[in-house]
Design a protein around this motif. Structure first.
Motif, PDB file in Angstrom:
ATOM      1  N   VAL A  51       0.846  -1.196   0.000  1.00  0.00           N
ATOM      2  CA  VAL A  51       0.000   0.000   0.000  1.00  0.00           C
ATOM      3  C   VAL A  51       0.882   1.247   0.000  1.00  0.00           C
ATOM      4  CG1 VAL A  51      -1.570   1.380   1.426  1.00  0.00           C
ATOM      5  CG2 VAL A  51      -2.013  -1.052   1.070  1.00  0.00           C
ATOM      6  N   THR A  52       0.581   2.180  -0.876  1.00  0.00           N
ATOM      7  CA  THR A  52       1.335   3.436  -0.923  1.00  0.00           C
ATOM      8  C   THR A  52       0.429   4.657  -0.779  1.00  0.00           C
ATOM      9  OG1 THR A  52       1.241   3.401  -3.356  1.00  0.00           O
ATOM     10  CG2 THR A  52       3.232   2.506  -2.308  1.00  0.00           C
ATOM     11  N   LEU A  53      -0.869   4.419  -0.531  1.00  0.00           N
ATOM     12  CA  LEU A  53      -1.809   5.518  -0.299  1.00  0.00           C
ATOM     13  C   LEU A  53      -2.626   5.198   0.945  1.00  0.00           C
ATOM     14  CD1 LEU A  53      -3.258   8.151  -1.118  1.00  0.00           C
ATOM     15  CD2 LEU A  53      -4.774   6.757  -2.556  1.00  0.00           C
ATOM     16  N   ILE A  54      -2.446   6.001   1.979  1.00  0.00           N
ATOM     17  CA  ILE A  54      -3.198   5.845   3.221  1.00  0.00           C
ATOM     18  C   ILE A  54      -4.052   7.084   3.412  1.00  0.00           C
ATOM     19  CG2 ILE A  54      -3.037   5.733   5.734  1.00  0.00           C
ATOM     20  CD1 ILE A  54      -0.623   3.977   5.451  1.00  0.00           C
ATOM     21  N   GLN A 233     -14.542  -8.529  -1.808  1.00  0.00           N
ATOM     22  CA  GLN A 233     -13.446  -8.519  -2.779  1.00  0.00           C
ATOM     23  C   GLN A 233     -13.947  -8.203  -4.180  1.00  0.00           C
ATOM     24  OE1 GLN A 233     -11.915 -12.481  -1.832  1.00  0.00           O
ATOM     25  NE2 GLN A 233      -9.981 -11.560  -1.187  1.00  0.00           N
ATOM     26  N   ILE A 234     -15.084  -8.749  -4.551  1.00  0.00           N
ATOM     27  CA  ILE A 234     -15.645  -8.459  -5.873  1.00  0.00           C
ATOM     28  C   ILE A 234     -16.050  -6.998  -5.960  1.00  0.00           C
ATOM     29  CG2 ILE A 234     -17.516  -8.964  -7.493  1.00  0.00           C
ATOM     30  CD1 ILE A 234     -15.311 -11.122  -7.263  1.00  0.00           C
ATOM     31  N   ALA A 235     -16.602  -6.450  -4.888  1.00  0.00           N
ATOM     32  CA  ALA A 235     -16.991  -5.032  -4.886  1.00  0.00           C
ATOM     33  C   ALA A 235     -15.777  -4.133  -5.082  1.00  0.00           C
ATOM     34  CB  ALA A 235     -17.698  -4.686  -3.585  1.00  0.00           C
ATOM     35  N   GLU A 259      -5.905  -8.328   4.772  1.00  0.00           N
ATOM     36  CA  GLU A 259      -5.360  -9.241   3.764  1.00  0.00           C
ATOM     37  C   GLU A 259      -6.407  -9.545   2.698  1.00  0.00           C
ATOM     38  OE1 GLU A 259      -2.275 -10.063   3.702  1.00  0.00           O
ATOM     39  OE2 GLU A 259      -1.513  -9.909   5.742  1.00  0.00           O
ATOM     40  N   GLU A 260      -7.639  -9.792   3.128  1.00  0.00           N
ATOM     41  CA  GLU A 260      -8.715 -10.084   2.175  1.00  0.00           C
ATOM     42  C   GLU A 260      -8.949  -8.912   1.228  1.00  0.00           C
ATOM     43  OE1 GLU A 260     -13.510 -10.297   2.500  1.00  0.00           O
ATOM     44  OE2 GLU A 260     -12.418 -11.697   3.803  1.00  0.00           O
ATOM     45  N   ASN A 261      -9.013  -7.700   1.790  1.00  0.00           N
ATOM     46  CA  ASN A 261      -9.237  -6.526   0.950  1.00  0.00           C
ATOM     47  C   ASN A 261      -8.132  -6.350  -0.080  1.00  0.00           C
ATOM     48  OD1 ASN A 261     -11.619  -5.832   2.258  1.00  0.00           O
ATOM     49  ND2 ASN A 261     -10.657  -4.293   3.577  1.00  0.00           N
ATOM     50  N   LEU A 262      -6.895  -6.453   0.359  1.00  0.00           N
ATOM     51  CA  LEU A 262      -5.773  -6.212  -0.548  1.00  0.00           C
ATOM     52  C   LEU A 262      -5.652  -7.300  -1.606  1.00  0.00           C
ATOM     53  CD1 LEU A 262      -3.094  -4.801   1.925  1.00  0.00           C
ATOM     54  CD2 LEU A 262      -4.663  -3.550   0.422  1.00  0.00           C
ATOM     55  N   ASP A 263      -6.105  -8.507  -1.305  1.00  0.00           N
ATOM     56  CA  ASP A 263      -6.078  -9.579  -2.297  1.00  0.00           C
ATOM     57  C   ASP A 263      -7.026  -9.284  -3.458  1.00  0.00           C
ATOM     58  OD1 ASP A 263      -4.185 -11.014  -0.921  1.00  0.00           O
ATOM     59  OD2 ASP A 263      -5.606 -12.418  -0.007  1.00  0.00           O
ATOM     60  N   ALA A 264      -7.964  -8.372  -3.258  1.00  0.00           N
ATOM     61  CA  ALA A 264      -8.919  -8.035  -4.322  1.00  0.00           C
ATOM     62  C   ALA A 264      -8.227  -7.437  -5.540  1.00  0.00           C
ATOM     63  CB  ALA A 264      -9.969  -7.058  -3.795  1.00  0.00           C
ATOM     64  N   ALA A 265      -7.052  -6.860  -5.344  1.00  0.00           N
ATOM     65  CA  ALA A 265      -6.336  -6.243  -6.464  1.00  0.00           C
ATOM     66  C   ALA A 265      -5.936  -7.262  -7.520  1.00  0.00           C
ATOM     67  CB  ALA A 265      -5.097  -5.508  -5.947  1.00  0.00           C
ATOM     68  N   ALA A 266      -5.860  -8.525  -7.146  1.00  0.00           N
ATOM     69  CA  ALA A 266      -5.433  -9.563  -8.087  1.00  0.00           C
ATOM     70  C   ALA A 266      -6.592 -10.145  -8.885  1.00  0.00           C
ATOM     71  CB  ALA A 266      -4.712 -10.687  -7.337  1.00  0.00           C
ATOM     72  N   ILE A 267      -7.820  -9.788  -8.541  1.00  0.00           N
ATOM     73  CA  ILE A 267      -8.987 -10.352  -9.221  1.00  0.00           C
ATOM     74  C   ILE A 267      -9.205  -9.641 -10.554  1.00  0.00           C
ATOM     75  CG2 ILE A 267     -11.481 -10.668  -9.102  1.00  0.00           C
ATOM     76  CD1 ILE A 267     -11.173 -10.867  -6.050  1.00  0.00           C
ATOM     77  N   ARG A 268      -9.350 -10.413 -11.609  1.00  0.00           N
ATOM     78  CA  ARG A 268      -9.605  -9.864 -12.931  1.00  0.00           C
ATOM     79  C   ARG A 268     -11.016 -10.251 -13.367  1.00  0.00           C
ATOM     80  NH1 ARG A 268      -6.144  -7.353 -11.281  1.00  0.00           N
ATOM     81  NH2 ARG A 268      -4.046  -6.987 -12.122  1.00  0.00           N
ATOM     82  N   LEU A 269     -11.898  -9.284 -13.364  1.00  0.00           N
ATOM     83  CA  LEU A 269     -13.277  -9.538 -13.742  1.00  0.00           C
ATOM     84  C   LEU A 269     -13.404  -9.670 -15.260  1.00  0.00           C
ATOM     85  CD1 LEU A 269     -15.093  -7.015 -11.368  1.00  0.00           C
ATOM     86  CD2 LEU A 269     -14.645  -9.461 -10.983  1.00  0.00           C
TER      87      LEU A 269
END
Length: 283
Positions: A51-54, A233-235, A259-269
């Motif tokens: 994360v680079t934006l807080i 994660q889908i949202a 961890e769950e939230n950040l893993d959402a970045a890897a999901i490709r819809l």
């Protein structure tokens, strides 16, 4: 192709999926939510995960969230952008007072600088427009602070498309923070202005304050099951796909939820997923 980063203000590169600190404060963003050690651990883990934006605000706590950020992360990594807000004073867990007079904004910014232990705030956001103070005076004060090196970029929180357009004629605006999520898209017009002008859009309540997990509709369940993911994660993945200027900063005080939230970045819809998640399918 989904973009993983955004150039804030055209020059600060941040990961689009960030972290918000509101959930480190208690109910009504008042007082602490849990143990200080747990809050520090979440902040440190967020940065470890890239994360680079807080995103934070001086009235979360009040003052607590900014102090936790400094306690966990100072001295800051060179690529970390801490975005805070001023312009609202809290006197209880349910009392919010908009304060946009120049002397107040200046004092609030300088107090945030002290709490964050920094000489420059990467992104300073006007938490609400004060209807009793001319917009030019409010933005003029932030512009002065920017010229003094105390603010690098200026952002706005909760504005209409018309207000944003007017603000752009007064000062260099780098970002907007409005409510926007899978089931609340009332700020579409603001998003369009952001896209046209290269502004970051930091959606608040990106998970609809928990409503997505209970009422989002069968389409969300179907897409989540297809990816072996949670509805949240889908949202978040939907926001990242919806527009390259959207930079969600979901908040949590839980390491597991982080961890769950950040893993959402890897999901490709897929296109089928995005079609299923269009507005008509959610009602």
């Amino acid at each position: 192709m989904i973009l993983e980063t955004f150039r804030l203000g055209g020059e600060l590169t941040v990961r689009r999926l960030g972290y918000g600190t509101a959930q480190l404060a208690g109910r009504g963003y008042w007082g602490p939510r849990g143990d200080r050690a747990d809050a520090l651990a979440v902040l440190r883990r967020a940065v470890e995960r890239g994360v680079t934006l807080i995103d934070t605000a001086d009235n979360y706590g009040p003052h607590l969230a900014e102090e936790l950020i400094a306690g966990a992360l100072y001295p800051y990594p060179a690529d970390l952008v801490v975005a805070t807000k001023g312009g609202v004073v809290r006197t209880s867990d349910s009392a919010w007072h908009i304060t946009g007079r120049p002397e107040q904004l200046r004092a609030m910014c300088e107090a945030s600088l002290r709490r964050l232990r920094t000489e420059t705030i990467g992104l300073y956001q006007l938490h609400r427009l004060d209807p009793e103070v001319p917009l030019a005076e409010q933005l003029g004060t932030l512009g002065e602070l920017r010229c003094e090196g105390k603010i690098r970029h200026i952002g706005l929180d909760t504005v209409t498309a018309g207000q944003l357009t007017k603000a752009l004629d007064i000062a260099p605006i780098a970002s907007v923070q409005n409510r926007f999520n899978l089931i609340d898209r009332e700020s579409e017009a603001v998003l369009e202005v952001c896209e046209a002008n290269g502004l970051a859009f930091l959606p608040w309540f990106p998970l609809a304050d928990g409503a997505l997990t209970g009422e989002a509709a069968a389409a969300l369940d179907t897409v989540a099951a297809r990816h072996g993911a949670s509805k949240g994660q889908i949202a978040l993945a939907w926001l990242l796909h919806r527009s390259p200027v959207l930079c969600p900063t979901p908040g949590t005080g839980s390491l597991a939820h982080l961890e769950e939230n950040l893993d959402a970045a890897a999901i490709r819809l897929t296109e089928a997923d995005l079609t299923a998640l269009r507005r008509p399918a959610l009602h």
